[in-house]
Design a protein around this motif. Structure first.
Motif, PDB file in Angstrom:
ATOM      1  N   PHE A  22       0.766  -1.164  -0.078  1.00 34.64           N
ATOM      2  CA  PHE A  22      -0.069  -0.048   0.061  1.00 34.64           C
ATOM      3  C   PHE A  22       0.857   1.205   0.008  1.00 34.64           C
ATOM      4  CE2 PHE A  22      -3.147  -2.992   0.985  1.00 34.64           C
ATOM      5  CZ  PHE A  22      -4.565  -2.521   0.551  1.00 34.64           C
ATOM      6  N   VAL A  23       2.016   1.006   0.593  1.00 30.27           N
ATOM      7  CA  VAL A  23       2.744   2.361   0.722  1.00 30.27           C
ATOM      8  C   VAL A  23       3.436   2.774  -0.823  1.00 30.27           C
ATOM      9  CG1 VAL A  23       5.147   3.312   1.389  1.00 30.27           C
ATOM     10  CG2 VAL A  23       3.634   2.075   3.162  1.00 30.27           C
ATOM     11  N   ALA A  24       3.950   1.455  -1.299  1.00 27.71           N
ATOM     12  CA  ALA A  24       4.204   1.545  -2.810  1.00 27.71           C
ATOM     13  C   ALA A  24       3.191   2.281  -3.692  1.00 27.71           C
ATOM     14  CB  ALA A  24       4.780   0.265  -3.278  1.00 27.71           C
ATOM     15  N   LEU A  25       2.114   1.661  -3.594  1.00 24.52           N
ATOM     16  CA  LEU A  25       0.989   2.034  -4.358  1.00 24.52           C
ATOM     17  C   LEU A  25       0.585   3.501  -4.235  1.00 24.52           C
ATOM     18  CD1 LEU A  25      -1.151   0.914  -6.636  1.00 24.52           C
ATOM     19  CD2 LEU A  25      -2.596   0.193  -4.615  1.00 24.52           C
ATOM     20  N   LEU A  26       0.393   3.939  -3.051  1.00 25.67           N
ATOM     21  CA  LEU A  26       0.168   5.298  -2.833  1.00 25.67           C
ATOM     22  C   LEU A  26       1.132   6.157  -3.153  1.00 25.67           C
ATOM     23  CD1 LEU A  26      -1.821   4.914   0.829  1.00 25.67           C
ATOM     24  CD2 LEU A  26      -2.819   5.466  -1.632  1.00 25.67           C
ATOM     25  N   ALA A  27       2.478   5.789  -2.836  1.00 30.85           N
ATOM     26  CA  ALA A  27       3.536   6.600  -3.139  1.00 30.85           C
ATOM     27  C   ALA A  27       3.579   7.060  -4.739  1.00 30.85           C
ATOM     28  CB  ALA A  27       4.856   6.072  -2.903  1.00 30.85           C
ATOM     29  N   TRP A  28       3.238   5.894  -5.621  1.00 26.40           N
ATOM     30  CA  TRP A  28       3.130   6.030  -6.991  1.00 26.40           C
ATOM     31  C   TRP A  28       1.902   6.859  -7.288  1.00 26.40           C
ATOM     32  CZ3 TRP A  28      -0.519   2.924 -10.287  1.00 26.40           C
ATOM     33  CH2 TRP A  28      -0.391   3.207 -11.419  1.00 26.40           C
ATOM     34  N   LEU A  82       0.220   9.220  -5.252  1.00 24.04           N
ATOM     35  CA  LEU A  82       0.144  10.575  -4.762  1.00 24.04           C
ATOM     36  C   LEU A  82       1.303  11.228  -4.865  1.00 24.04           C
ATOM     37  CD1 LEU A  82      -1.743   9.539  -1.536  1.00 24.04           C
ATOM     38  CD2 LEU A  82      -2.678  10.442  -3.629  1.00 24.04           C
ATOM     39  N   LEU A  83       2.713  10.518  -4.914  1.00 22.88           N
ATOM     40  CA  LEU A  83       3.934  11.289  -4.902  1.00 22.88           C
ATOM     41  C   LEU A  83       4.451  11.165  -6.425  1.00 22.88           C
ATOM     42  CD1 LEU A  83       5.461  10.043  -1.550  1.00 22.88           C
ATOM     43  CD2 LEU A  83       4.039  12.438  -2.186  1.00 22.88           C
ATOM     44  N   GLY A  84       4.037  10.055  -7.296  1.00 25.87           N
ATOM     45  CA  GLY A  84       4.534  10.249  -8.535  1.00 25.87           C
ATOM     46  C   GLY A  84       6.016   9.311  -8.606  1.00 25.87           C
ATOM     47  N   ASP A  85       6.138   8.494  -7.586  1.00 27.33           N
ATOM     48  CA  ASP A  85       7.294   7.665  -7.443  1.00 27.33           C
ATOM     49  C   ASP A  85       7.149   6.662  -8.492  1.00 27.33           C
ATOM     50  OD1 ASP A  85       7.918   8.797  -5.130  1.00 27.33           O
ATOM     51  OD2 ASP A  85       8.065   6.794  -4.034  1.00 27.33           O
ATOM     52  N   SER A  87       2.417   6.748   5.826  1.00 25.50           N
ATOM     53  CA  SER A  87       3.813   6.790   5.513  1.00 25.50           C
ATOM     54  C   SER A  87       3.988   7.668   4.258  1.00 25.50           C
ATOM     55  CB  SER A  87       3.804   5.212   5.162  1.00 25.50           C
ATOM     56  OG  SER A  87       3.781   4.468   5.966  1.00 25.50           O
ATOM     57  N   VAL A  88       3.033   7.777   3.565  1.00 28.67           N
ATOM     58  CA  VAL A  88       3.178   8.801   2.113  1.00 28.67           C
ATOM     59  C   VAL A  88       3.100  10.299   2.902  1.00 28.67           C
ATOM     60  CG1 VAL A  88       2.332   9.816   0.159  1.00 28.67           C
ATOM     61  CG2 VAL A  88       2.129   7.228   0.620  1.00 28.67           C
ATOM     62  N   LEU A  89       2.122  10.662   3.756  1.00 31.62           N
ATOM     63  CA  LEU A  89       2.433  11.880   4.190  1.00 31.62           C
ATOM     64  C   LEU A  89       3.646  12.137   5.094  1.00 31.62           C
ATOM     65  CD1 LEU A  89      -1.232  12.101   5.527  1.00 31.62           C
ATOM     66  CD2 LEU A  89      -0.284  13.597   3.661  1.00 31.62           C
ATOM     67  N   LEU A  90       4.268  11.255   5.589  1.00 29.99           N
ATOM     68  CA  LEU A  90       5.576  11.310   6.475  1.00 29.99           C
ATOM     69  C   LEU A  90       6.670  11.586   5.513  1.00 29.99           C
ATOM     70  CD1 LEU A  90       6.554  10.818   9.299  1.00 29.99           C
ATOM     71  CD2 LEU A  90       7.122   8.687   8.884  1.00 29.99           C
ATOM     72  N   ARG A  91       6.471  11.371   4.202  1.00 30.25           N
ATOM     73  CA  ARG A  91       7.463  11.499   3.198  1.00 30.25           C
ATOM     74  C   ARG A  91       7.460  13.060   2.737  1.00 30.25           C
ATOM     75  NH1 ARG A  91       8.233   7.252  -1.428  1.00 30.25           N
ATOM     76  NH2 ARG A  91       9.514   8.876  -2.052  1.00 30.25           N
ATOM     77  N   ARG A  92       5.988  13.190   2.471  1.00 31.70           N
ATOM     78  CA  ARG A  92       5.753  14.503   2.128  1.00 31.70           C
ATOM     79  C   ARG A  92       6.029  15.909   2.984  1.00 31.70           C
ATOM     80  NH1 ARG A  92       0.427  15.474  -1.330  1.00 31.70           N
ATOM     81  NH2 ARG A  92       1.593  14.405  -3.024  1.00 31.70           N
ATOM     82  N   GLN A  93       5.494  15.476   4.342  1.00 36.45           N
ATOM     83  CA  GLN A  93       5.522  16.537   5.260  1.00 36.45           C
ATOM     84  C   GLN A  93       6.430  16.080   6.427  1.00 36.45           C
ATOM     85  OE1 GLN A  93       1.639  17.649   5.963  1.00 36.45           O
ATOM     86  NE2 GLN A  93       0.695  17.174   4.064  1.00 36.45           N
ATOM     87  N   ARG A 114      13.951   0.598  -5.108  1.00 34.25           N
ATOM     88  CA  ARG A 114      12.871   1.645  -4.994  1.00 34.25           C
ATOM     89  C   ARG A 114      13.136   2.216  -3.676  1.00 34.25           C
ATOM     90  NH1 ARG A 114       8.443   1.381  -2.201  1.00 34.25           N
ATOM     91  NH2 ARG A 114       8.547  -0.631  -1.731  1.00 34.25           N
ATOM     92  N   ARG A 115      12.831   3.403  -3.596  1.00 30.55           N
ATOM     93  CA  ARG A 115      12.853   4.250  -2.399  1.00 30.55           C
ATOM     94  C   ARG A 115      11.701   3.867  -1.509  1.00 30.55           C
ATOM     95  NH1 ARG A 115      13.013  10.055  -4.792  1.00 30.55           N
ATOM     96  NH2 ARG A 115      11.261   8.751  -6.187  1.00 30.55           N
ATOM     97  N   GLN A 116      12.126   3.136  -0.331  1.00 33.52           N
ATOM     98  CA  GLN A 116      11.070   2.770   0.451  1.00 33.52           C
ATOM     99  C   GLN A 116      10.634   3.607   1.488  1.00 33.52           C
ATOM    100  OE1 GLN A 116      10.323  -0.949   0.571  1.00 33.52           O
ATOM    101  NE2 GLN A 116       9.148  -0.999   2.199  1.00 33.52           N
ATOM    102  N   ALA A 117       9.326   4.051   1.745  1.00 36.98           N
ATOM    103  CA  ALA A 117       9.084   4.728   3.024  1.00 36.98           C
ATOM    104  C   ALA A 117       9.282   4.119   4.218  1.00 36.98           C
ATOM    105  CB  ALA A 117       7.607   5.090   2.692  1.00 36.98           C
ATOM    106  N   THR A 118       9.369   4.850   5.256  1.00 33.97           N
ATOM    107  CA  THR A 118       9.620   4.411   6.617  1.00 33.97           C
ATOM    108  C   THR A 118       8.122   4.428   7.051  1.00 33.97           C
ATOM    109  OG1 THR A 118      11.824   5.518   6.916  1.00 33.97           O
ATOM    110  CG2 THR A 118      10.530   4.947   8.691  1.00 33.97           C
ATOM    111  N   TYR A 119       7.793   3.238   7.811  1.00 33.86           N
ATOM    112  CA  TYR A 119       6.532   3.243   8.597  1.00 33.86           C
ATOM    113  C   TYR A 119       6.664   3.434   9.892  1.00 33.86           C
ATOM    114  CZ  TYR A 119       7.450  -0.306   4.684  1.00 33.86           C
ATOM    115  OH  TYR A 119       8.198  -0.956   3.900  1.00 33.86           O
TER     116      TYR A 119
END
Length: 296
Positions: free
Chosen positions: A103-109, A111-114, A166-172, A291-296
């Motif tokens: 889900f982190v990878a999917l949402l990063a793709w 919402l963040l354009g990864d 997780s995605v918000l943690l990367r963006r903000q 792939r750049r992995q988000a921190t959960y």
């Protein structure tokens, strides 16, 4: 020590699912979530409050981001997980929970354009197929007839919530030390849960009776999957990197199936094996280094 902590973390998370399933008839889900974090907050505040005071300007300036992060992680994820325990098994909870990196990878793709490589897209597809297998219990008519267990769908929503966190943690990203960030998150998350907990106690569940049988699970929820799992996970990610640390998440459904078999007499079905295999294959492909992995 980092590797020991990363092995203990999925064990604590598995115990969280199994114990929630075992006690949800005696402790309502919102009571479980609220008091888990109240206890954790009481333990953390003496060591975390000085850092919150030192970094009060950062917390004030980034309050909106901190509140959103706390809502999706501390408040929503755990409350939904405990609601899921009412109508699904601990094994299903753990299997679906193990798909957090997907889900982190999917949402990063989204919402963040990864950029997602084809092999990782295949991994996401396999993991989703595994989730559907578990939710459908191996019977496609469950999906076509909209007869899925509510708890399975609630658990998917919980994992989606953690993915947003997780995605918000990367963006903000908020520039705070780990202990200060965790203490602030638990404080804000507890405040978010509070009105829902009070409404539930007054209008619906009536709360629960505090006895040794209800107090001990709450202490476990607060200390082990609450404080220690977060601390061990953050330390492990710092020491060996998020991509390698993510591999240890694969142990969560393994530990959960063992614990659920011992304490809840849950048995594995063919659909668990097939769905779990698809999820495992998908996780391996989707979390491959590169792939750049988000921190959960």
């Amino acid at each position: 020590m980092a590797y020991i902590g990363l092995v203990l973390t999925p064990l604590f998370w598995a115990g969280n699912a199994v114990l929630a399933r075992a006690t949800v008839e005696f402790i309502p889900p919102l009571s479980m979530s609220f008091w888990r974090w109240v206890i954790a907050l009481v333990i953390l505040l003496p060591v975390g409050l000085p850092g919150m005071w030192r970094h009060r300007r950062v917390i004030r300036d980034r309050f909106g981001s901190m509140l959103a992060l706390a809502t999706f992680s501390v408040a929503a994820f755990n409350s939904l997980l405990y609601y899921a325990a009412i109508t699904t098994t601990a094994t299903n909870i753990a299997l679906i929970n193990a798909t957090i990196p997907i889900f982190v990878a999917l949402l990063a793709w989204v919402l963040l354009g990864d950029r997602t490589r084809p092999i990782q897209a295949l991994g996401i597809a396999l993991a989703i197929a595994g989730i559907l297998t578990v939710v459908a219990r191996g019977d496609i008519s469950v999906l076509t007839g909209l007869e899925a267990q509510p708890g399975d769908l609630i658990m998917v929503a919980a994992v989606f919530s953690w993915g947003l966190f997780s995605v918000l943690l990367r963006r903000q990203a908020v520039p705070l030390p780990a202990l200060t960030f965790l203490t602030t998150q638990i404080l804000l998350g507890t405040l978010v849960i509070s009105p829902f907990y009070l409404a539930d106690v007054l209008l619906f569940s009536g709360g629960f009776e505090l006895t040794q049988d209800t107090a001990m699970p709450l202490l476990y929820f607060a200390i082990f999957p609450g404080i220690l799992a977060y601390a061990f996970w953050n330390h492990g990610v710092h020491e060996i990197g998020p991509a390698r640390a993510a591999i240890f998440m694969y142990l969560t459904p393994v530990f959960a199936s063992i614990l659920a078999g011992i304490f809840l007499r849950e048995s594995l079905g063919v659909f668990h094996v097939i769905g779990g295999g698809l999820i495992l294959a998908g996780l391996i492909l989707a979390t491959r280094t590169g792939r750049r992995q988000a921190t959960y």
